[in-house]
Design an enzyme around this catalytic site. Structure first.
Site, short mmCIF file in Angstrom:
data_model
loop_
_atom_site.label_atom_id
_atom_site.label_comp_id
_atom_site.label_asym_id
_atom_site.label_seq_id
_atom_site.Cartn_x
_atom_site.Cartn_y
_atom_site.Cartn_z
CB SER A 203 -24.31 50.10 33.66
OG SER A 203 -23.35 50.43 34.64
CE1 TYR A 231 -26.42 55.18 33.59
CE2 TYR A 231 -25.35 53.80 35.24
CZ TYR A 231 -25.52 54.17 33.92
OH TYR A 231 -24.80 53.54 32.93
#
Length: 381
Positions: A203, A231
């Site tokens: 990501s 995350y």
């Protein structure tokens, strides 16, 4: 004199320890958020040259494992690979949902060619025992594996910090530790399938991540935990680990290791957003990719014939990070922090320790040796 010199070296080490980086610098942090916002606003323009769905080269001879393939990007990856002729293994936590999907796909595909070659194997990334059981079951087949796509991931937005039964922060385990363990344990199957690839779905958010190898769970050193911290640090750890794995694998193994960004994608992650944010999330569909569009970079990384050459070129140039493919299917550069070679090797060592493997596991597996793992021991019970 020797004693004085030794004392001086120890003092220097202590001083370096005190100066150890505790977080991203504010310039790095701003640059990371700029990259994230820029991708969201302009990803559709940057990827306008891509077809949707993406046409794939012949993949009839490929065997591909896709984790987290019952929803979102993973579901699209599995379906498109299968429809293009690949043998696809859906590695999922919920086999029942996977079988229902396969039945639906087979019905839709009926009359368009041979039945889709898909099977299901259970894999729960919140259990490292489950990862070892999965790898052992696959390796017992003694067959080749051509592509491992570590797609499954979680982003529990706004949720309090949670830990797996293995004792690890859930983002770190699902997004980094479990895929790392799976990748290492499947190396011998990937060597049999050479040329083969490990594709880690990453990501752009890793640009705002920071990893402290001594605090992978984010529980000490005064760091405040948020779901974004969990995350982003897990995704950065994945890039760092992948970069070292890329270097540790000799060219003769024929295994390419790379990370990809799917872009900003409308997936099930929205279910964890506050209601007002969910509303805004749905109001900007032009900027956000759907799952099929988000699958393109992973499919490109898994099948394009030039990807292996690019990975080998980076290795021969001694580039400090692994290949990173952007949402527009072009090579791009990971974050500045991902280039921190020292931290990457510390993350590598700490990761192997956390997933229960010896520090020389990769080298021993390449030689064809068996490597003990702290997890999965109860399998024979």
């Amino acid at each position: 004199m020797a004693t004085t010199s030794s004392s001086s070296d120890e003092a220097k080490k202590k001083e370096e320890g005190k100066k150890k980086k505790q977080a991203l610098g504010w310039i790095e942090w701003l640059r990371g958020w700029f990259n994230l916002i820029y991708e969201m606003l302009f990803q559709r323009i940057m990827a306008s040259h891509l077809q949707n769905p993406m046409p794939l080269p012949p993949v009839n001879d490929l065997t591909c494992i896709v984790t987290g393939s019952t929803s979102g990007i993973g579901r699209e990856i599995a379906r498109q690979l299968a429809e293009s002729g690949a043998h696809v293994i859906m590695a999922v936590r919920n086999p029942k949902a996977a079988y229902e999907l396969i039945q639906k796909w087979q019905n839709e595909w009926s009359g368009m060619g041979l039945p889709l070659n898909i099977e299901v194997m259970e894999l729960d990334l919140l259990s490292l025992d489950s990862v070892v059981r999965f790898a052992n079951a696959w390796n017992a087949r003694l067959g080749p594996l051509h592509v491992l796509i570590n797609n499954a991931g979680i982003f529990s937005i706004g949720e309090p910090q949670k830990f797996s039964k293995d004792g690890y922060e859930e983002h770190m385990q699902v997004n980094h530790l479990a895929p790392a363990l799976l990748s290492v344990l499947l190396l011998q199957s990937l060597i049999k399938g050479s040329p083969s690839r490990i594709v880690n779905v990453n990501s752009t958010i890793h640009h705002v991540g920071f990893v402290d190898p001594e605090d992978m769970n984010v529980v000490c050193r005064g760091r405040k935990y948020t779901s974004l911290v969990g995350y982003s640090s897990s995704k950065l750890a994945q890039v760092m680990f992948s970069s070292v794995l890329h270097k540790r694998l000799p060219a003769e193994t024929g295994i390419s290791v790379l990370c990809v960004s799917p872009g900003i994608v409308q997936t099930n992650v929205a279910r964890d957003l506050p209601k007002i944010v969910q509303t805004g999330y749905r109001l900007i569909p032009y900027f956000i990719f759907n799952a099929q569009e988000g699958s393109r970079s992973s499919l490109f990384a898994a099948t394009d014939p030039q990807v292996s050459e690019y990975c080998e070129l980076l290795k021969s140039d001694d580039w400090p990070v692994c290949a990173f493919i952007s949402q527009d299917c072009r090579p791009t550069n990971p974050s500045e922090e991902a280039h921190n070679v020292q931290t990457s090797y510390e993350v590598w060592e700490k990761t192997l320790q956390m997933i229960g493997l010896p520090s020389d596991a990769v080298e021993r597996l390449i030689e064809g040796d068996e490597v003990p793992c702290r997890y999965g021991a109860e399998e024979g019970n």
